[in-house]
Design a protein around this motif. Sequence first.
Motif, PDB file in Angstrom:
ATOM      1  N   ALA A  15       0.828  -1.203   0.000  1.00 16.82           N
ATOM      2  CA  ALA A  15       0.000   0.000   0.000  1.00 16.82           C
ATOM      3  C   ALA A  15       0.865   1.256   0.000  1.00 16.82           C
ATOM      4  CB  ALA A  15      -0.935  -0.001   1.200  1.00 16.82           C
ATOM      5  N   ILE A  16       1.935   1.256   0.768  1.00 12.06           N
ATOM      6  CA  ILE A  16       2.833   2.413   0.800  1.00 12.06           C
ATOM      7  C   ILE A  16       3.532   2.572  -0.547  1.00 12.06           C
ATOM      8  CG2 ILE A  16       4.941   3.337   1.843  1.00 12.06           C
ATOM      9  CD1 ILE A  16       3.921   2.087   4.514  1.00 12.06           C
ATOM     10  N   GLU A  17       3.984   1.477  -1.116  1.00 17.07           N
ATOM     11  CA  GLU A  17       4.603   1.519  -2.447  1.00 17.07           C
ATOM     12  C   GLU A  17       3.617   2.050  -3.486  1.00 17.07           C
ATOM     13  OE1 GLU A  17       7.493   0.647  -4.040  1.00 17.07           O
ATOM     14  OE2 GLU A  17       8.658  -0.006  -2.327  1.00 17.07           O
ATOM     15  N   ALA A  18       2.388   1.572  -3.439  1.00 18.35           N
ATOM     16  CA  ALA A  18       1.373   2.014  -4.394  1.00 18.35           C
ATOM     17  C   ALA A  18       1.065   3.495  -4.217  1.00 18.35           C
ATOM     18  CB  ALA A  18       0.103   1.180  -4.237  1.00 18.35           C
ATOM     19  N   LEU A  19       0.935   3.952  -2.978  1.00 21.24           N
ATOM     20  CA  LEU A  19       0.669   5.364  -2.721  1.00 21.24           C
ATOM     21  C   LEU A  19       1.802   6.223  -3.261  1.00 21.24           C
ATOM     22  CD1 LEU A  19      -0.905   7.711  -1.505  1.00 21.24           C
ATOM     23  CD2 LEU A  19       0.268   7.240   0.669  1.00 21.24           C
ATOM     24  N   ASP A  20       3.032   5.833  -3.029  1.00 20.36           N
ATOM     25  CA  ASP A  20       4.172   6.585  -3.528  1.00 20.36           C
ATOM     26  C   ASP A  20       4.120   6.688  -5.052  1.00 20.36           C
ATOM     27  OD1 ASP A  20       6.803   7.897  -3.015  1.00 20.36           O
ATOM     28  OD2 ASP A  20       7.537   6.215  -4.209  1.00 20.36           O
ATOM     29  N   ALA A  21       3.841   5.580  -5.707  1.00 22.27           N
ATOM     30  CA  ALA A  21       3.740   5.574  -7.171  1.00 22.27           C
ATOM     31  C   ALA A  21       2.587   6.457  -7.642  1.00 22.27           C
ATOM     32  CB  ALA A  21       3.557   4.144  -7.682  1.00 22.27           C
ATOM     33  N   MET A  22       1.469   6.426  -6.939  1.00 22.24           N
ATOM     34  CA  MET A  22       0.311   7.227  -7.304  1.00 22.24           C
ATOM     35  C   MET A  22       0.620   8.719  -7.227  1.00 22.24           C
ATOM     36  SD  MET A  22      -2.497   4.953  -5.234  1.00 22.24           S
ATOM     37  CE  MET A  22      -3.848   6.079  -5.329  1.00 22.24           C
ATOM     38  N   LEU A  23       1.275   9.115  -6.140  1.00 19.70           N
ATOM     39  CA  LEU A  23       1.576  10.530  -5.945  1.00 19.70           C
ATOM     40  C   LEU A  23       2.605  11.039  -6.940  1.00 19.70           C
ATOM     41  CD1 LEU A  23       1.639  10.567  -2.044  1.00 19.70           C
ATOM     42  CD2 LEU A  23      -0.153  11.479  -3.541  1.00 19.70           C
ATOM     43  N   ALA A  64       0.863  -2.186  -6.913  1.00 20.06           N
ATOM     44  CA  ALA A  64       0.424  -3.138  -5.886  1.00 20.06           C
ATOM     45  C   ALA A  64       0.474  -4.565  -6.411  1.00 20.06           C
ATOM     46  CB  ALA A  64      -0.989  -2.793  -5.413  1.00 20.06           C
ATOM     47  N   ASP A  65       0.047  -4.758  -7.646  1.00 16.87           N
ATOM     48  CA  ASP A  65       0.038  -6.096  -8.232  1.00 16.87           C
ATOM     49  C   ASP A  65       1.447  -6.649  -8.442  1.00 16.87           C
ATOM     50  OD1 ASP A  65      -2.723  -6.254  -8.235  1.00 16.87           O
ATOM     51  OD2 ASP A  65      -2.935  -5.622 -10.320  1.00 16.87           O
TER      52      ASP A  65
END
Length: 105
Positions: A15-23, A64-65
């Motif tokens: 989730a943290i990795e995904a959030l970082d990528a999203m931002l 995330a995947d």
Amino acid sequence: MNAIGLIEITGLVAAIEALDAMLKAADVEFLTWEKRLGGRLVTVIVKGEVSAVQEAISTGKVRADEITRAVAWAVIPSPHPETMRMISISASKISNNRLGGINEF
């Protein structure tokens, strides 16, 4: 803000990795997060223009995947005020527990 995006991910690290990528991928703002089942399911919520939120959610899902998996995701254009009130209640719970110095990086 024209939209909110939600993505539920298996595992806190993913989730943290995904959030970082999203931002990094889109002009969105992190609103809040919720963890359930001891952090085994984490929901991240962002806001921004509809197209930016769509790009962020898409990027977050891919990231995330790569680590575990995205369980569910949604983009809600023009969310109802009661939906935003529910999210702000969630955000207020974690804002009282924020760690000092986290922005020192």
